[in-house]
Design a protein around this motif. Structure first.
Motif, mmCIF file in Angstrom:
data_model
loop_
_atom_site.group_PDB
_atom_site.id
_atom_site.type_symbol
_atom_site.label_atom_id
_atom_site.label_comp_id
_atom_site.label_asym_id
_atom_site.label_seq_id
_atom_site.Cartn_x
_atom_site.Cartn_y
_atom_site.Cartn_z
ATOM 1 N N LEU A 1 0.645 -1.275 -0.140
ATOM 2 C CA LEU A 1 -0.046 0.112 0.118
ATOM 3 C C LEU A 1 0.967 1.206 -0.022
ATOM 4 O O LEU A 1 0.403 2.494 -0.369
ATOM 5 C CB LEU A 1 -0.919 0.025 1.338
ATOM 6 N N ASN A 2 1.945 1.134 0.538
ATOM 7 C CA ASN A 2 2.949 2.157 0.443
ATOM 8 C C ASN A 2 4.508 1.732 -0.049
ATOM 9 O O ASN A 2 5.118 1.100 0.778
ATOM 10 C CB ASN A 2 2.846 3.016 1.798
ATOM 11 N N GLU A 3 4.805 2.155 -1.183
ATOM 12 C CA GLU A 3 6.285 1.781 -1.382
ATOM 13 C C GLU A 3 7.205 2.770 -1.118
ATOM 14 O O GLU A 3 8.316 2.789 -1.662
ATOM 15 C CB GLU A 3 6.060 1.594 -3.125
ATOM 16 N N LYS B 1 9.994 2.944 4.569
ATOM 17 C CA LYS B 1 9.244 2.079 5.545
ATOM 18 C C LYS B 1 9.268 0.779 5.105
ATOM 19 O O LYS B 1 9.199 -0.194 5.995
ATOM 20 C CB LYS B 1 7.690 2.581 5.049
ATOM 21 N N LEU B 2 9.618 0.336 3.873
ATOM 22 C CA LEU B 2 9.977 -0.953 3.474
ATOM 23 C C LEU B 2 11.185 -1.489 4.378
ATOM 24 O O LEU B 2 11.314 -2.872 4.470
ATOM 25 C CB LEU B 2 9.992 -1.263 2.024
ATOM 26 N N PHE C 1 1.780 -5.744 7.942
ATOM 27 C CA PHE C 1 2.643 -4.747 8.652
ATOM 28 C C PHE C 1 2.036 -3.516 8.577
ATOM 29 O O PHE C 1 1.360 -3.049 7.670
ATOM 30 C CB PHE C 1 4.136 -4.833 7.686
ATOM 31 N N ALA C 2 2.030 -2.792 9.714
ATOM 32 C CA ALA C 2 1.459 -1.426 10.000
ATOM 33 C C ALA C 2 2.630 -0.729 10.896
ATOM 34 O O ALA C 2 3.218 -1.208 11.876
ATOM 35 C CB ALA C 2 0.294 -1.724 10.646
ATOM 36 N N ILE D 1 0.936 -0.922 5.820
ATOM 37 C CA ILE D 1 1.687 -0.573 4.890
ATOM 38 C C ILE D 1 1.775 -1.583 3.745
ATOM 39 O O ILE D 1 1.691 -1.089 2.409
ATOM 40 C CB ILE D 1 3.307 -0.421 5.387
ATOM 41 N N ALA D 2 1.592 -2.934 4.125
ATOM 42 C CA ALA D 2 1.622 -4.110 3.224
ATOM 43 C C ALA D 2 1.054 -5.254 3.960
ATOM 44 O O ALA D 2 0.914 -5.391 5.068
ATOM 45 C CB ALA D 2 2.970 -4.350 2.860
#
Length: 812
Positions: A533-535, A539-540, A624-625, A631-632
């Motif tokens: 959701l957020n690349e 954050k990854l 994962f948050a 986030i994913a």
């Protein structure tokens, strides 16, 4: 010069060196000190147990050698830390002569502060000692043993090989002397019994008796000395054993034959004396060969490792003995060489033959970061690896230790057989005496034709036949010989039993509990759907860092997927916390000094944290948050293992209840259960709830086997009757397990149940053979239908029958 006896050691000494104390006499200050030590510790009942036997006076050893027991090198080579954090050591205690000595040493050690356990084997003088290293040093334990007149040194496994080799050689020589002499005696005896010497003069018959006497004497007193020795030590410790039956039967027959030789009327039985010793000695030799074979098997395994390894230090390379390799050392392995200790590859890549550990025929490719295990072979390329375990704790050494322990242990059923054997000899001697009295006083003339013999001779020979035909050795061999063969067969299938008693437990099991991931499934999860959701790469990076804190298959699979898609780096996290059966959490402080909350795990964990996320899946999921923002998410599939369905079907056909416990969600659990036809499963299980469920099964009377592989299974494994860990298991799971599947194959697990069941059935068959043999043959002997010669042959055949029946374990 007058001699007096010491009140401690009971040895005689000159009164001029005596230490007099009221009505007490001591030969030295050591005995005086030990006497008062025992009195002050309330252990003076030792002297009642000792009776009139003598013991060695206290040793006057210099204490300057005592410090070696506390040196790091000694502790490293001879001691180990158990799962409770206590030290363990095997000691050989010198000076033990009787059961009273064992009792005294155990009592004095148990009364030592900091000592947890001390068990001494009277047969081998080997003591297993466990102590708290914070309260006690090993040198203190040695000094404690020395203070009461004994000495102790570390047990070395090579001593077992030397003793086994020596015993085999001695038995072989004794057996060959007996066989050669007996063959010559039988040439005379067969002719005599079949009438070739009918009508010969008494003088010639006497010469035949002399020849038999000359041939039977070395058989009895040289070849048969082992039985006299065994009988002596048995009597010394107030025990009547099998050796007493053999030696007393042969000796009484020999003495009777001497009377015949020197003029008494009747028939000599020197041939029976020789054959009694020969037949039983052959049986003993077979038993010694079995034990030596077990030692040889271990030696063969041990010898497959190199004695040294090449250690790299800077620019230099040095050959170092395996015991001197330390964690962190860099080892070089060339093509074709064996890995000496466990480690992680830091340079190079190549294929490793792991057949010696797992049975896997194809080499396994390894690259930088992969683990290598001692005992495996580097099939190509030069490899450098960093040592992660020293030699003593490496995989190969641990396997050898497990094998040694299992070969030395015994199933519970053997204890029952031993209890029967203890009363067996007394019963047989009583029956023999009754037989003699009945025959002698009631003038019986049944069974075998004793024509030409006196009434006393008839009664005597029948009584001797009762002693000789009785066979406690078959009863004693019934369990250990079958267990030995069973353990060997299991090891060939890649199954390590820590103790032989688990053969019996596995044969009686009625409930098997499986973990799912890595046990029934391959544990090689594959990401089949990823929703990023957020690349944002930062954050990854946090997701990657959180995943790196866990060894769970889901974490490793998601991490592998991310690395295949992105170039990520590790960030420093804090407050890392594992959440049982759900996931993990951590914190990350960003460049602005703000602490961010990281959460990763299944849907239940996300909902518990009140993070809104709508997701419906039938597979395993990882979400994962960061700070309540998802986030994913990843969906993963784990295939069931080959032969898993066959194993479940096999267990159910044997009326064994099969249960699956998993920390996964109900949808995944139901899917796997349906695939494998498992009728009962529990999902969303934590390590504690798994253990509680195992306990509840055992409380209800079930005999429970738990099969698992992860750290989260260790608590449940420790609560089962039999704990089985996969060879790929975490170290802690293998530590608490009773059986290890080196190749993690479910076909091997099926073999474990089949071979254990077959071995236990053969143990029961052996016991039945022994008991039926004695119940049938002893009455025949009492009725006079068996002469001593036939009795000796019959007894040996019963032992041979038990051995041959046990060998059938190898035949499917």
């Amino acid at each position: 010069m007058p001699q007096v006896k010491c009140n401690h050691c009971h040895l005689s000494f000159d009164d001029e060196v005596m230490i007099k104390e009221k009505e007490l006499n001591f030969c030295c200050k050591g005995c005086q000190g030990v006497y008062h030590l025992l009195k002050s510790d309330g252990l003076d009942s030792f002297y009642d147990k000792l009776g009139n036997k003598t013991i060695t006076p206290p040793l006057n050893l210099e204490d300057d050698d005592i410090s070696k027991f506390d040196t790091p090198s000694f502790m490293k080579n001879y001691t180990s830390l158990n799962k409770d954090g206590f030290y363990e050591v095997d000691l050989i205690i010198e000076g033990i002569h009787c059961a009273a000595c064992v009792w005294l040493n155990e009592k004095i050690l148990h009364d030592t502060k900091g000592l947890i356990e001390a068990n001494i084997n009277f047969t081998t003088n080997k003591a297993k000692v466990i102590w708290d290293g914070d309260e006690l040093k090993l040198s203190d334990i040695i000094l404690r043993i020395r203070s009461i007149g004994y000495n102790a040194y570390a047990y070395d496994s090579s001593v077992a090989d030397e003793k086994a080799t020596k015993a085999k050689r001695e038995y072989f020589i004794k057996m060959m002397v007996a066989v050669i002499a007996s063959m010559n005696i039988m040439m005379l005896s067969v002719a005599k019994y079949t009438g070739f010497f009918t009508g010969i003069t008494p003088e010639v018959m006497n010469m035949i008796h002399i020849g038999e006497f000359l041939l039977s004497t070395p058989v009895l007193f040289y070849s048969g000395w082992v039985f006299f020795k065994g009988a002596y030590f048995g009597l010394k410790n107030k025990m009547l054993n099998m050796d007493f039956l053999v030696s007393s039967g042969a000796l009484l027959t020999y003495i009777y034959s001497l009377f015949i030789l020197f003029g008494a009327k009747g028939e000599s039985y020197f041939d029976s004396v020789a054959m009694i010793i020969t037949f039983v000695l052959v049986g003993k030799y077979l038993e010694v060969i079995g034990k030596k074979s077990a030692v040889d098997t271990l030696d063969k395994i041990k010898s497959s490792l190199p004695l040294e390894a090449v250690v790299i230090k800077g620019e230099n390379k040095k050959q170092v003995a395996l015991n001197s390799i330390n964690i962190g050392d860099i080892i070089e392995i060339k093509t074709g060489e064996k890995v000496p200790v466990d480690g992680v590859i830091i340079k190079g890549e190549g294929a490793f033959d792991e057949a010696s550990l797992t049975g896997e025929s194809l080499p396994i490719f390894k690259k930088i970061g992969d683990s290598v295990y001692s005992g495996t072979i580097n099939t190509n390329n030069l490899i450098h690896f960093e040592v992660t375990k020293d030699f003593k704790n490496s995989t190969f050494s641990s396997i050898v230790t497990l094998l040694e322990d299992s070969l030395n242990s015994k199933p519970k059923i053997q204890d029952k057989a031993n209890e029967v054997s203890r009363g067996f000899t007394v019963s047989i001697l009583t029956l023999s005496l009754i037989t003699f009295l009945v025959w002698y006083f009631f003038g019986l003339d049944l069974g075998f034709d004793y024509e030409g013999t006196s009434h006393f001779e008839k009664s005597f020979i029948v009584a001797i036949s009762v002693i000789v035909i009785a066979c406690p050795c078959a009863l004693a061999l019934a369990t250990p010989i079958a267990s030995l063969i069973g353990i060997s067969e299991l090891a060939k299938k890649g199954l390590l039993f820590k103790e032989a008693k688990f053969i019996e437990s596995l044969a009686k099991v009625n409930s098997v509990v499986f973990d799912k991931t890595g046990t029934l499934t391959k544990g090689e999860l594959t990401v089949v759907k990823a929703l990023i959701l957020n690349e944002d790469i930062e954050k990854l990076n946090l997701l990657y860092s959180l995943l790196d804190t866990s060894t769970h298959p889901i974490s490793k699979s998601v991490k592998k997927y991310l690395l295949s898609k992105y170039d990520l780096k590790l960030e420093k996290l804090s407050n890392i916390r594992n959440i049982d059966a759900k996931g993990m959490s951590a914190q990350f402080t960003n460049s602005e000094g703000k602490a961010l909350s990281l959460i990763g795990g299944n849907l239940d964990l996300i909902l518990e944290e009140k993070i809104k996320y709508d997701l419906k899946v039938e597979n395993s999921v990882f979400i994962f948050a960061i700070e309540d923002e998802v986030i994913a998410s990843f969906e993963l599939v784990d295939e069931v293992k080959d032969y898993a369905k066959d194993l479940i079907q096999y267990l159910q056909n044997k009326n064994i209840e099969v249960i699956m416990l998993t920390g996964d969600n109900e949808q995944v659990a139901s899917k796997v259960s349906s695939q494998l036809n498992i009728k009962k499963h529990l999902s969303k299980q934590t390590p504690i709830s798994k253990a509680a469920y195992i306990k509840s099964l055992r409380t209800s009377g079930k005999i429970v086997v738990m099969v698992g592989d992860g750290v989260n299974d260790s608590v449940a494994l420790s609560n089962a009757d039999v704990a089985i860990a996969m060879g790929t298991s975490a170290d802690i799971s293998m530590a608490v397990s009773d059986i290890v599947l080196l190749n993690s194959s479910l076909t091997s697990l099926k073999d474990a149940f089949e071979i254990s069941s077959r071995t236990y059935n053969f143990i029961k068959q052996n016991l039945a053979i022994s008991l039926v043999y004695n119940l049938v043959t002893i009455p025949f002997a009492m009725l006079g239908y068996v002469i001593p010669l036939v009795a000796a042959l019959s007894m040996s055949l019963s032992s041979l029958l038990v051995v041959l029946n046990s060998l059938r374990i190898k035949i499917k």
